[in-house]
Design an enzyme around this catalytic site. Structure first.
Site, mmCIF file in Angstrom:
data_model
loop_
_atom_site.group_PDB
_atom_site.id
_atom_site.type_symbol
_atom_site.label_atom_id
_atom_site.label_comp_id
_atom_site.label_asym_id
_atom_site.label_seq_id
_atom_site.Cartn_x
_atom_site.Cartn_y
_atom_site.Cartn_z
ATOM 1 N N ASP A 1 0.825 -1.217 0.000
ATOM 2 C CA ASP A 1 0.000 0.000 0.000
ATOM 3 C C ASP A 1 0.860 1.269 0.000
ATOM 4 O OD1 ASP A 1 -1.392 -2.276 1.006
ATOM 5 O OD2 ASP A 1 -2.937 -0.972 1.851
ATOM 6 N N HIS B 1 -8.909 -0.130 -2.474
ATOM 7 C CA HIS B 1 -9.150 1.308 -2.609
ATOM 8 C C HIS B 1 -9.287 1.754 -4.057
ATOM 9 C CE1 HIS B 1 -8.843 2.979 1.547
ATOM 10 N NE2 HIS B 1 -8.380 1.760 1.749
#
Ligand SMILES: [Mn+2]
Length: 269
Positions: free
Chosen positions: A38, A99
């Site tokens: 991430d 996301h």
């Protein structure tokens, strides 16, 4: 220099063209691979990755998703990720994280940032990229990689390949679980996950079965925050990596795997 609307239209268009005909599960042919977890809008992290990218020219770089949301420089970060991918598609692979979804980006900052600095129209260009990004990859050394985890009930690569990923969200349960699931180091198959009703935790029995059924040796994933930036599960056969710092709460890491399947943990900053 800040990207203009035209820059973003061009970059998102090129990224979409790069991936829209690719399968859900990609093949990584390089034997030496960096896995990046991430990034969440942290430009410092992607800049460090860019330095590694220039230094390790025989390595592939697989980005495991979650490029924007939360962090201070979301547009700059995702733009640099896309620029790396279109500049050297043989060495760079972008996967889709949880996301990379309209619902999530509306809630965690990316929608707000893009519509504030540009417009809904520009935001929709990023959504077009989100929905074409592949969901997983398998390396020539039989390493499986995706953002979240293994999906319940899947016993072949084909079952993932058949799913339709072309949606700005994750209506498909298999793809949703690839982007959202978490490992848990205990002897069970699947269990509830506090992240949500459609999210599962996978245990050692499910992990062993998945590796055996798909002919795999190891797995690398991202998605979970650990202060060390990395954590291993299932006797070292699964590595979870996180590459954002969360303002000092995490020591961001990337993972390098060579042809000997030896895992090297590299600090980013
Ligand atoms: Mn995530």
């Amino acid at each position: 220099m800040d990207a203009t609307r035209e820059d973003i239209e061009q970059l998102t268009g090129m990224t979409r063209d790069l991936y829209h005909e690719k399968p859900n599960v990609m093949e990584i042919t390089s034997r030496n691979v960096f896995f990046i977890g991430d990034l969440h809008g942290e430009f410092e992290s992607i800049s460090s990755v860019q330095k590694l990218f220039s230094k390790y020219k025989t390595h592939s770089f697989v980005f495991l998703g979650d490029y924007a949301d939360r962090g201070p420089e979301q547009i700059e970060t995702i733009n640099l990720v896309m620029a790396l991918a279109v500049s050297d598609p043989d060495r760079v692979l972008l996967l889709r994280g949880n996301h990379e979804s309209d619902e999530v980006a509306q809630q965690y900052g990316f929608y707000t940032e893009v519509t504030r600095k540009f417009s809904f129209d520009v935001y929709s260009k990023y959504l077009e990229v989100f929905q074409v990004l592949p969901m997983a990859a398998i390396s020539s050394e039989a390493i499986f990689t995706c953002h979240g985890g293994i999906p319940e009930g899947v016993i072949s690569v084909d079952e993932i390949q058949k799913c339709n990923r072309f949606n700005m969200n994750f209506p498909d349960d298999i793809l949703h679980q690839l982007a959202w699931n978490d490992p848990k180091d205990a002897d069970f198959r699947f269990a509830a996950n506090s992240r949500g009703r459609r999210v599962r935790a996978f245990g050692r029995i499910a992990f062993d079965d998945f590796l055996e059924n798909l002919g795999l040796k190891m797995m690398v994933r991202a998605h979970e925050v650990f202060a060390e930036g990395v954590k291993t599960f299932f006797d070292g056969r699964l590595t979870s990596v996180f590459s954002a710092s969360y303002r000092g709460a995490v020591t961001p890491k990337v993972v390098r795997v060579g042809s000997d399947l030896k895992i090297e943990i590299i600090p980013l900053i």
